[in-house]
Each structure stands twice: as C-alpha cells, then as structure tokens.
Design an enzyme around this catalytic site. Structure first.
Site, mmCIF file in Angstrom:
data_model
loop_
_atom_site.group_PDB
_atom_site.id
_atom_site.type_symbol
_atom_site.label_atom_id
_atom_site.label_comp_id
_atom_site.label_asym_id
_atom_site.label_seq_id
_atom_site.Cartn_x
_atom_site.Cartn_y
_atom_site.Cartn_z
ATOM 1 C CB SER A 169 -0.896 -0.024 1.246
ATOM 2 O OG SER A 169 -1.649 1.153 1.336
ATOM 3 C CE LYS A 222 -4.878 0.277 0.254
ATOM 4 N NZ LYS A 222 -5.638 -0.448 1.302
ATOM 5 C CE LYS A 260 -3.933 3.826 2.167
ATOM 6 N NZ LYS A 260 -5.200 3.336 2.719
ATOM 7 C CG ASP A 286 -7.886 2.631 0.541
ATOM 8 O OD1 ASP A 286 -9.030 3.124 0.612
ATOM 9 O OD2 ASP A 286 -7.327 2.069 1.510
ATOM 10 C CD GLU A 344 -9.116 -0.477 0.501
ATOM 11 O OE1 GLU A 344 -8.166 -0.794 -0.256
ATOM 12 O OE2 GLU A 344 -9.042 -0.556 1.740
ATOM 13 C CG ASP A 395 -10.876 -0.509 4.833
ATOM 14 O OD1 ASP A 395 -11.259 -0.922 5.930
ATOM 15 O OD2 ASP A 395 -9.720 -0.071 4.659
ATOM 16 C CE LYS A 401 -7.788 -2.220 6.578
ATOM 17 N NZ LYS A 401 -7.862 -0.725 6.613
ATOM 18 N N GLY A 427 -4.725 -4.207 5.808
ATOM 19 C CA GLY A 427 -3.695 -4.029 6.826
ATOM 20 C C GLY A 427 -3.860 -2.713 7.546
#
Ligand code: OSB
Ligand code: MG
Length: 372
Positions: free
Chosen positions: A135, A161, A163, A188, A213, A238, A262, A290
């Site tokens: 990430s 991934k 952000k 995400d 996400e 998420d 998660k 995570g």
C-alpha cells in the site's frame, strides 16, 4: 483458559517512511499490545486503533478507556473455553470492535499455544504462503510516486495499491499505469469523496484496476450502490464494513463487489472468518487489509489470509516496508513470487522482543485477578 492477568501496553513506533493517506500523514504508528497470562503462558494481541480518529472513530484513547473500564473487568478472573466465546461475553459493550479484536487475538494466541495448534489451523486456513501487495502513500508528485512504485516492484511486490484523495487521484494513477501497463493495480480513497464529487474518478475506469476501495463516507452504503452502478471497476468496501450484517447488506444492495477484511475493524477473527464464509458462499472475492501492524498483528493477518476465499493479494507487506525494528523477534520477508509465509508454530507463532517493547512503550496498565 483462566485469564489471571491482562496487560495493555501503548506503543508508538517510528515508520521507516512517512505514510500519507486522504486523512493525513503519519511518521509514527501507535497501537495497543495486549498480553493475557494463564499458568505461565502468554497470549499476544494487537489492538489496531491509531492515535488519531482519521481512519476510524476508535482511537488508542477510546480503546484504552473501554479496555480498562469495561472489557478487562468483564473477563479477568473468568474461565473462557474458546476464543469464539468472547463475542458473546462482550456483546453488552457496544462498538469498540478494535479493542475487542485485540483481546480476542491474544486469546487465539493463548489457545493455540495451550492446544499446540497454529492460528492458521484453528481458523481453517489452507495455504502455507499468501499473495501480498504493498500500500503506497500519497507522494509529492506523480513522478515521485512512479519512482516509489518502481522501487517496490524491484523488491518483488507484484500488486500495488495507491492511496488517493481529491486533487491527487486520476493524474497520479494514470502516471503509474502508463509506467507499468500490466501491473496489478488498485486504489484506496479512505472515504474522501461524496457522491457529488466522486465522478471525477470516472477516468479510473479505463485503467484496468483490480478495484476502487472505499471512495465514499463510511456511512454512505446506499451511495456506494449508486456509484457502483456507474462504474465498471469493482468497488471494494473497507471502513463501511464493521460486521457480517454489513457485509451481507452491502453485497445484497450492490454497494460493492469485493470486501476488504480487517479483523480489527470487524471486532475480531471470528467475525472476520464469518464474513469470509459469507462472501465465499456468494462468490464475492475478499482480501486481507492491513493497519501497518507490528509482527503480532501481521502474524494474525497472514493466518487469516490463508483461508480459501482470500483470492486477492493482501495489504500484508514485509516487516522492512514498515519498521526498522519490530517488537517481534521474527521478521516477515517477501518471497520471490510476491508471497509471505504463514507462521506454522502454535498460536500466532511469534515471540516478543521485550527490549523493543520497552523502547516503544508510552504507557501501560495491568488488570489482575486477586480472587483465588
Ligand atoms: O485503508 O487500508 C487502509 C493503513 C492504515 C489505516 C488504513 C489503511 C492502511 C493501509 C496500509 O492501507 C496497509 C498496510 O498495513 O500495509
Ligand atoms: Mg482501506
């Protein structure tokens, strides 16, 4: 298991590099280490609540309070036959899933050590190694982002991934896609958009992403349904999914097609497995998210991700992606095929580096049973 003593330790560990998301930039990562003791055996758990309420309303401070005043007094001195029982014991306490999950993890570790079984075996895991990705936080510029991604690819990560946040979205992702046309890529937003401005993300639909996400607010389940209808790329939730009921409802109304699991966010491993089972029965892919865990939480994530329904790579990177020094003696390393080995020793399969725990400790308290 008779829970004779439970220790809670607030840790603050320096990250190897700053981690920037739509909700802020972190140089350190906080958590609560929970240690349960029974007849000389210790079980370890990690409460993944952060210092600030940026990702979740649950923080180190709120979970500390709930553990100290309500959760620990409920369980200390009592007999718990199996970690799965904890949910019912704590059901009178509303919310605070991260605190409950942290204690539950410690019970799974203790139970596994006492019965000689690994967490993977206890949860029904099948794989010896799980596919993982990295990430990547928001960088100064799209050019810098491409460099950072390239560095992770060289280390062996086969899924990335990114952000994103308003103003730092389409251009960044396009730059990475241009540089790496076949990379398994996903984004995400950590709840940074509303339905009114989320359509700026529409060009992402042309970039062959695995998923988008949590674009909208945690509570905007129905608006995620509207957005999913307008996008070809699968949406993944998420923050919005705090329970099995949320997972079922989100899939039923088409708010997403994929779920990030998660254990901390949903109140523990038992609930995480229940969500996994439901999604598997509905044909919805899941993957393990995570929270920049220490070796304790990372061992738990690896065991969870070894279940058969986890068909997408997890946000479970090698120890050196996060920390120069971890609180476990074990360090997790990336294999050449972008996988990490699942621990196979009893419980979580990790041992504490007590010196490191001491070094990063901010505060601590103990709850003990004085009744014999
Ligand atoms: O949204 O998945 C998230 C880290 C902290 C809080 C929320 C998130 C994350 C990550 C990092 O994306 C995942 C990791 O542990 O590598
Ligand atoms: Mg996320």
């Amino acid at each position: 298991m008779k829970l004779e003593q439970i220790d809670v330790i607030h840790l603050r560990m320096p990250l190897r590099s700053p981690f920037e998301t739509s909700f802020g930039r972190s140089l350190t990562r906080d958590c609560l280490l929970i240690i349960v003791k029974d007849e000389g055996i210790e079980g370890y758990g990690e409460c993944v609540a952060d210092w600030e309420p940026g990702y979740s309303s649950e923080t180190v401070g709120t979970e500390w309070h709930i553990l100290q005043e309500f959760i620990l007094p409920t369980v200390v001195g009592t007999e718990i036959a199996h970690p799965k029982e904890l949910r019912k014991t704590l059901s009178w306490i509303r919310g605070h899933r991260m605190a409950k999950a942290g204690l539950e993890m410690a019970l799974w570790d203790l139970y596994g050590k006492q019965s000689g079984q690994s967490l993977k075996t206890l949860l029904g895991g099948r794989r010896d190694r799980v596919e993982v990705g990295v990430s990547v936080g928001i960088q100064e510029s799209p050019q810098k982002l491409v460099q950072v991604v390239e560095d992770y690819l060289q280390q062996g990560y086969a899924r990335v991934k990114l952000k994103i946040k308003p103003g730092r979205d389409v251009e960044d992702v396009q730059a990475v896609r241009r540089a790496f046309p076949t990379l398994r890529l996903q984004v995400d937003a950590n709840s940074a958009y509303h339905l009114e401005n989320a359509f700026v993300l529409k060009p992402l639909d042309a970039l062959n992403l695995l998923l988008i996400e949590q674009p909208l607010d945690e509570e905007d389940l129905w608006d995620h349904h509207h957005l999913q209808k307008a996008f070809q790329t699968p949406l993944c939730l998420d923050e919005s999914i705090l329970s099995l009921q949320h997972a079922r409802q989100a899939l039923e109304i088409g708010a997403c097609r994929i779920i990030n699991i998660k254990a901390g966010r949903v109140g523990g491993l038992a609930e995480a497995v229940a969500i996994h089972d439901h999604c598997l029965s509905k044909g919805a892919p899941v993957w393990c998210g995570g929270m920049l865990e220490t070796g304790v939480g990372r061992a738990s994530n690896l065991a969870l991700a070894s279940l058969p329904g986890f068909t997408l790579p997890g946000d479970i990177s090698a120890t050196d992606r996060y920390y120069e020094e971890d609180i476990t003696e074990e360090r997790f390393v990336l294999n050449a095929d972008s996988t990490i080995d699942v621990p196979d020793q009893p419980g979580l399969g990790v041992t504490l580096n007590h010196q490191a725990v001491k070094k990063y400790q901010m505060n601590a308290f103990s709850c003990r049973n004085f009744v014999k």
